[in-house]
Design an enzyme around this catalytic site. Sequence first.
Site, short mmCIF file in Angstrom:
data_model
loop_
_atom_site.label_atom_id
_atom_site.label_comp_id
_atom_site.label_asym_id
_atom_site.label_seq_id
_atom_site.Cartn_x
_atom_site.Cartn_y
_atom_site.Cartn_z
N HIS A 1 -10.48 46.43 77.23
CA HIS A 1 -10.81 46.25 78.64
C HIS A 1 -12.25 45.80 78.84
O HIS A 1 -12.56 45.15 79.83
CB HIS A 1 -10.57 47.54 79.42
CG HIS A 1 -9.12 47.76 79.71
ND1 HIS A 1 -8.26 48.33 78.81
CD2 HIS A 1 -8.36 47.46 80.80
CE1 HIS A 1 -7.05 48.37 79.33
NE2 HIS A 1 -7.07 47.85 80.54
N GLY A 2 -13.13 46.19 77.96
CA GLY A 2 -14.51 45.78 78.12
C GLY A 2 -15.36 46.27 76.97
O GLY A 2 -15.07 47.30 76.37
#
Lengths: 416, 484
Positions: free
Chosen positions: B320-321
Amino acid sequence: MACAFGSFAVALLLFCAVNAAAWAGGSGWWRAADFPHLSWTGWRIKKFLQFRGTPDIVLLGSSLMLVPVAGVDADFVGRRLEGADHYRSRYFEHALQARSRRSARTFDFSLPGEMPSDAYLITDFLLKGDKCPKVIVYGLGPRDFMDNLLPSPSSTDPFRNLARFGDVSPISARAMPGWLERINFELGKVFYLYGRKTDIMARADALAVKSLDGLVPEPAGGKKFSIDSRRSLLPLYLPEQLCRGEAYFRPTTTNERPQFFDNLNEYRSRYCHVKWDTFVSQLEFLSDTLELAKSRGVHVVLVAMPITDLNRSLIQDYAFNAYLRSIKAIASAQGATFVNLYASPAFSRADFGDTVHLHSGGGKKLLDLISEALCNDAECRISLSIPDNGYGQAAAGAVASRPAGEPVATAQDRPL
Amino acid sequence: MLFNSLQYLVFLPTVFLLFWIVPHKLRVPLLLVASYVFYMSWKPLYGLLIFGLTLGNFLLVPLIAKTATHKKLMLGLVVALNLITLGVFKYAYFTMDVVKQGLGLAGLNWHEPHLHIILPLGISFFVFEFIHYAVEVYRGKPTVKSFIDFALFASFFPTQIAGPIKRYMDFIPQLSIPAKFKWAYLDEGMQLILLGLSKKVLIADNLALVVQAGFSHPGNFSAADLWIITYAFAFQIFFDFAGYTDIARGSAMLFGYKVPINFNLPYIAANVSDFWHRWHISLSTWLRDYLFIPLGGSRGGKWFTSRNLFITMALGGLWHGAATHFLIWGVYQGVLLILHREYSQVLERLGIAQKLLASKIYHVVSVVFTFHLVCIGWVLFRADNLSIAGEMLSKLLVQAPVEFTHFSVQQLAILHIRDPIIFPALLIILPVLMVSHVVVNWLNGKKIYEHPPWALQVGMMVAMMCLLTIFSPDSSPRFIYFQF
């Protein structure tokens, strides 16, 4: 019941019908002055509409004009002035009366970020009929023509608010040069709900507030929520809104003025890579403003505002020369008076609060010089009924002139 | 180009009209060109990246099928090519930061180089699609013969930026069907697009105001406020991403193509495992098929399965990041899944699982409990850094019980903020959104919901058009999942 064209096609037709019906019956639902949120522009327009009678002199310009004019007034009246309410240049009226023995009523229509395109709308939509002044004093700076941070003329807060007061279609090509902006504008004209969405949203918002006040009332006691708290919590929410109690002009003395603020970085990004199309377009708006004013019998005094050498050094010579030469030429072509205070030796770096804005001390000098220039100018004396009591000498430090034959910058002047 | 922008309002109808006007053989090339225009409208140079990866995968993956002896090696090479690209663009800064901090702990000072890397939009999604293709071919599925079809699979503009993550065997065959225009495509597609825009603009963007305030200044709010703000984020991210997915699915439907669903009422999940079957389904099934199962899945013992769950979810978090709080969020999800698995097995051993699962009260309590566990995870997900996440969690979990013992409505700062009005309105909106999950679940399968009367469909679309026209903001925030 089903339809051969599918439900979406029918829904689209019905949506168009709703908009057409709203156009047919909704013309009287909204008043231009009922702003959803009041910004500097909104407050100033409201004050102008409430102004009893006709102002003799209207001041136009950006914060280069607004800051010193309001600042010197705070010094002059000796108390802090509410930014939202202050619209009259007390000191200018006083300075003019002291020189001319004639009283004149002023209205300060200078606004943060005001561009010549905004000044055009003010002149076109508001300075007319019984609100038409005798003289317009318009303070200009190079930023007004070469602001890289501005996507287009129509993107300013003044433009958005002023566009409510008339039809901007005739200037839409210049004000909205991007195709997306134009489509957006045209959609607003075609679809009532889109064109009026800010008003409808504001009405819906007011209704929601009313309902919620009943359903979920604010509890008595507890920590109150101020506009400052909101700015801190939600810096991007209605950034242009101005609430009462949020912006004051405070009286200062030479010893207690805030320290010089270095805002060169901001101006570096404004001035880098001059957008020549924007430059020429804003010159055209300036020219149109002057022409419009002339057609209404209003005399215009264009003032090239002083800026610091620090700020000037950020602008390339060709661009600055084009700016100065062009506004001088436009003033000449439209029969306006040109006062070059940029060239005035009266100002030094000590008169500025930052690299472009004069502080109240500098503001006092500015208004003294402008009032003197007005008294020295035959057209202004006629417009303001000022007797010719030996004026005619150039004001000390101010260079008022009516040059002829200066060329205006055009798109062809773009440097190679 | 954003789905909620004027550009898309011009772009989509133009492509739609051209698609149905041109002969069938030109449709895929047309969509391919449109997809590259869509992608390159942001940063033209990154068109080369997606093209390069497409070409690389198209040429290399068939070699996996052809080789008899080095299948695994070839697969490893292809997966490495994709992961290294993802790593360079997405994780370079994060890795350097971790290395710098590690060296700092060892007393060494390292000045990391300035790389000026901008994360290409959608890279996490199309890289996962390439890996899925390589693994499926390795498992014996056929390769794609047409480069244009394959290029469109990777770049198809409705799903390009934030999924859903497609499967090539579902998508590619649709491209060769010489479909004729049906009004049903337009109706279904536009209904989904309008619904998606409504979720994004009317709900998610309004909730975003409250969430932004709460997560940037948690100190200004009481524990009760922060619980409400956390609920608000739970619904903001759901409506933002579900809205995006609806628009993506609706846009694809305009061309007669189907792309997978991503959500199935996630907040009525009765446990964390159930939640991951309902939330971002195309990602969770990808993680299952291409990470959890290759790691060994649940074929080994208890610890082996737990290890696989942990690794899968931790890497899923990092996907996601490139930030520690995403990694910790993934770890948290992994731990929850492991605990749930253990808990289920304990219930089975005790012989009470069937009885409990049949109990309505147990079900409701499970749903509420699961929702709160998910919300705690959202704090880790949304907080800009671990310091803010720590402050929020400390208030939510430690301070809240104390505060609730002498709760008074005056403590709620959101009731004192009357502009914007969304703050006090939360006390009405959030319960409605919570109940909406239950209502939609009840309606699912009912005729009036699955096939509403024609007049109702038209009425709903007109209402949504009017609301969206009025409430469309001049600059709506980006979809949350665009950053991944």
